[in-house]
Design a protein around this motif. Structure first.
Motif, PDB file in Angstrom:
ATOM      1  N   TRP A  98     -14.041 -34.604  27.767  1.00 20.16           N
ATOM      2  CA  TRP A  98     -15.408 -35.037  27.455  1.00 20.16           C
ATOM      3  C   TRP A  98     -15.946 -34.472  26.146  1.00 20.16           C
ATOM      4  O   TRP A  98     -16.568 -35.191  25.364  1.00 20.16           O
ATOM      5  N   LEU A  99     -15.707 -33.173  25.887  1.00 17.77           N
ATOM      6  CA  LEU A  99     -16.343 -32.515  24.757  1.00 17.77           C
ATOM      7  C   LEU A  99     -15.485 -32.458  23.497  1.00 17.77           C
ATOM      8  O   LEU A  99     -16.044 -32.309  22.400  1.00 17.77           O
ATOM      9  N   ASP A 100     -14.193 -32.538  23.642  1.00 21.22           N
ATOM     10  CA  ASP A 100     -13.319 -32.418  22.476  1.00 21.22           C
ATOM     11  C   ASP A 100     -13.693 -33.458  21.416  1.00 21.22           C
ATOM     12  O   ASP A 100     -13.735 -34.656  21.704  1.00 21.22           O
ATOM     13  N   PRO A 101     -14.003 -33.017  20.179  1.00 18.49           N
ATOM     14  CA  PRO A 101     -14.452 -33.969  19.144  1.00 18.49           C
ATOM     15  C   PRO A 101     -13.429 -35.044  18.798  1.00 18.49           C
ATOM     16  O   PRO A 101     -13.802 -36.130  18.349  1.00 18.49           O
ATOM     17  N   HIS A 102     -12.158 -34.763  19.022  1.00 17.81           N
ATOM     18  CA  HIS A 102     -11.115 -35.720  18.629  1.00 17.81           C
ATOM     19  C   HIS A 102     -10.657 -36.608  19.784  1.00 17.81           C
ATOM     20  O   HIS A 102     -10.360 -37.787  19.564  1.00 17.81           O
ATOM     21  N   HIS A 103     -10.571 -36.054  20.984  1.00 13.62           N
ATOM     22  CA  HIS A 103      -9.998 -36.813  22.094  1.00 13.62           C
ATOM     23  C   HIS A 103     -10.967 -37.037  23.250  1.00 13.62           C
ATOM     24  O   HIS A 103     -10.685 -37.850  24.125  1.00 13.62           O
ATOM     25  N   GLY A 104     -12.101 -36.325  23.280  1.00 14.69           N
ATOM     26  CA  GLY A 104     -13.037 -36.464  24.392  1.00 14.69           C
ATOM     27  C   GLY A 104     -13.832 -37.755  24.332  1.00 14.69           C
ATOM     28  O   GLY A 104     -14.022 -38.351  23.261  1.00 14.69           O
ATOM     29  N   TYR A 105     -14.308 -38.173  25.485  1.00 11.87           N
ATOM     30  CA  TYR A 105     -15.055 -39.427  25.579  1.00 11.87           C
ATOM     31  C   TYR A 105     -16.571 -39.220  25.539  1.00 11.87           C
ATOM     32  O   TYR A 105     -17.322 -40.195  25.512  1.00 11.87           O
ATOM     33  N   ALA A 340     -28.017 -16.681  25.035  1.00 10.11           N
ATOM     34  CA  ALA A 340     -26.961 -17.599  24.606  1.00 10.11           C
ATOM     35  C   ALA A 340     -27.501 -18.799  23.841  1.00 10.11           C
ATOM     36  O   ALA A 340     -26.718 -19.660  23.426  1.00 10.11           O
ATOM     37  N   HIS A 341     -28.817 -18.883  23.644  1.00 13.78           N
ATOM     38  CA  HIS A 341     -29.402 -20.024  22.922  1.00 13.78           C
ATOM     39  C   HIS A 341     -28.736 -20.290  21.578  1.00 13.78           C
ATOM     40  O   HIS A 341     -28.399 -21.445  21.272  1.00 13.78           O
ATOM     41  N   PRO A 342     -28.541 -19.281  20.727  1.00 17.24           N
ATOM     42  CA  PRO A 342     -27.898 -19.552  19.427  1.00 17.24           C
ATOM     43  C   PRO A 342     -26.489 -20.118  19.576  1.00 17.24           C
ATOM     44  O   PRO A 342     -26.090 -21.000  18.791  1.00 17.24           O
ATOM     45  N   LEU A 343     -25.737 -19.649  20.571  1.00 18.08           N
ATOM     46  CA  LEU A 343     -24.383 -20.160  20.781  1.00 18.08           C
ATOM     47  C   LEU A 343     -24.415 -21.607  21.264  1.00 18.08           C
ATOM     48  O   LEU A 343     -23.606 -22.438  20.814  1.00 18.08           O
ATOM     49  N   ALA A 347     -22.831 -24.742  19.182  1.00 16.21           N
ATOM     50  CA  ALA A 347     -21.827 -25.620  19.784  1.00 16.21           C
ATOM     51  C   ALA A 347     -22.287 -27.072  19.773  1.00 16.21           C
ATOM     52  O   ALA A 347     -21.496 -27.992  19.504  1.00 16.21           O
ATOM     53  N   SER A 348     -23.565 -27.302  20.045  1.00 18.87           N
ATOM     54  CA  SER A 348     -24.091 -28.670  20.049  1.00 18.87           C
ATOM     55  C   SER A 348     -24.061 -29.267  18.640  1.00 18.87           C
ATOM     56  O   SER A 348     -23.708 -30.440  18.462  1.00 18.87           O
ATOM     57  N   TYR A 349     -24.445 -28.474  17.649  1.00 22.07           N
ATOM     58  CA  TYR A 349     -24.418 -28.977  16.281  1.00 22.07           C
ATOM     59  C   TYR A 349     -23.003 -29.326  15.845  1.00 22.07           C
ATOM     60  O   TYR A 349     -22.768 -30.289  15.107  1.00 22.07           O
ATOM     61  N   LYS A 350     -22.047 -28.544  16.322  1.00 24.71           N
ATOM     62  CA  LYS A 350     -20.646 -28.803  15.964  1.00 24.71           C
ATOM     63  C   LYS A 350     -20.163 -30.125  16.535  1.00 24.71           C
ATOM     64  O   LYS A 350     -19.408 -30.864  15.890  1.00 24.71           O
ATOM     65  N   LEU A 351     -20.632 -30.446  17.747  1.00 18.71           N
ATOM     66  CA  LEU A 351     -20.263 -31.735  18.339  1.00 18.71           C
ATOM     67  C   LEU A 351     -20.901 -32.888  17.584  1.00 18.71           C
ATOM     68  O   LEU A 351     -20.323 -33.980  17.465  1.00 18.71           O
ATOM     69  N   GLY A 352     -22.115 -32.682  17.094  1.00 23.09           N
ATOM     70  CA  GLY A 352     -22.779 -33.686  16.286  1.00 23.09           C
ATOM     71  C   GLY A 352     -23.124 -34.968  16.994  1.00 23.09           C
ATOM     72  O   GLY A 352     -23.061 -36.057  16.405  1.00 23.09           O
ATOM     73  N   TRP A 353     -23.514 -34.874  18.265  1.00 23.30           N
ATOM     74  CA  TRP A 353     -23.870 -36.085  19.003  1.00 23.30           C
ATOM     75  C   TRP A 353     -25.278 -36.575  18.649  1.00 23.30           C
ATOM     76  O   TRP A 353     -25.638 -37.694  18.880  1.00 23.30           O
TER      77      TRP A 353
END
Length: 353
Positions: A98-105, A340-343, A347-353
């Protein structure tokens, strides 16, 4: 001398005098213990002095269960090892699928909703994401009783988690990435005391949000999942702590963010939780009948309303109901979530959804 029961009323079919056992739900406080028998809560004194027979008196006619009861002696190391293994496996599978930027859905799913159904509008997208989650989550809850008869409680809990968790994560990630979209309505972030007020409200909201699940081993289907009729602890304050916690969270974040995206998100979240109040009561009434009716009559949806009206009678040692292990776990989780808010944001910004 072992603790003994002595009755203060004649023995009947519903009045039993029994020897205390480690099995069942007991609360211990030095020389006093509390135990439910035949739907009623009894308290007795454990005295070791010679010739003293501890007495038992009926404290309260509880119809539901005592919340947040945790007995370390009843815990099995193997259960917690299994829980750790299930959690690790589940999170790993969700990342890959689900989360993997390359293979997740997950990214493909969110992009399809945003560009297809929402026309590129982030406010419409978050409403769609929350609506889809609500339909799956509440829909599967509605069908739980029938489905469990076919596949069993554990299998259905796994299916419920597989369907709900990725949708919840998608909504959370999208919210983090787009929370400053929309029209700015106000900006009070620089005013003295606002940050502290929002922090306190957010902290309190989590204390309401998560105590609705007191046995985490049931969440992972290590223990057999059950539908519980809780009656003590935070349920005395409000019968729907999740809704109250969500409301406090929404108010706090709407004040802090102050834009149309946050207003729309809060409205969608509260619509689902208000529906959940009605739906949850309906399912409990169908399952527990008159026992739920009795609990409903002495509790309230609005916090403290039943206490103020006199319908809810708080015991003298009410504060002890919040000293169970699950409440301390919720407290630790709440502090951890804040730190854990900064983490989470990174992580969310890295996914870029």
């Amino acid at each position: 001398m072992a603790a003994m029961w002595t009755c203060t009323q004649p023995k009947t079919a519903k009045t039993r005098c029994i020897r205390p056992s480690r099995k069942g739900r007991n609360r211990t406080n030095g020389t006093t213990r509390t135990r439910r028998i035949d739907g009623k809560r009894y308290r007795w004194n454990v005295q070791a002095q010679r010739g003293n027979q501890p007495t038992t008196t009926e404290e309260e006619g509880l119809q539901g269960e005592e919340a947040a009861v945790f007995d370390l002696r009843q815990q099995k190391t193997s259960s917690w090892i299994a829980f750790g293994a299930i959690l690790t496996t589940s999170l790993s599978a969700m990342y890959v699928g689900w989360l993997d930027p390359h293979h997740g859905y997950g990214g493909k799913f969110v992009h399809a909703i945003e560009q297809g159904w929402a026309g590129g509008n982030s406010e419409a997208t978050v409403v769609w994401l929350l609506a889809i989650f609500a339909m799956v989550h509440s829909g599967m809850a509605a069908g739980r009783k029938t489905a469990e008869e076919w596949v069993g409680p554990r299998a259905y809990r796994v299916a419920f988690a597989v369907a709900s968790l990725p949708l919840a994560v998608a909504a959370v990630v999208y919210f983090i990435d787009h929370r400053y979209d929309g029209i700015s309505l106000w900006n009070v972030r620089g005013l003295p005391g606002v940050h502290e007020m929002v922090w306190i409200m957010s902290f309190v909201s989590f204390l309401f949000l998560y105590p609705s699940t007191f046995n985490i081993l049931e969440v992972a289907a290590v223990d057999k999942p059950k539908v519980h009729l809780w009656e003590t602890g935070i349920i005395r304050i409000t019968r729907h702590p999740q809704m109250v916690g969500q409301l406090i969270w929404c108010i706090a974040h709407t004040i802090w963010i102050g834009n149309s995206f946050m207003v729309v998100t809060s409205a969608a979240l509260m619509a689902h939780h208000l529906f959940g109040c009605w739906h949850g009561d309906k399912r409990l009434e169908e399952r527990y009948g008159s026992a739920f009716t009795a609990v409903k009559e002495r509790t309230s949806t609005v916090p403290f309303a039943a206490i103020i009206s006199g319908k809810q009678k708080l015991p003298d040692d009410y504060y002890r109901e919040f000293l169970g292990g699950p409440y301390f776990a919720v407290l630790a989780f709440t502090l951890g979530a804040y730190w854990a808010h900064p983490l989470m944001q990174a992580a969310s910004y890295k996914l870029g959804w």
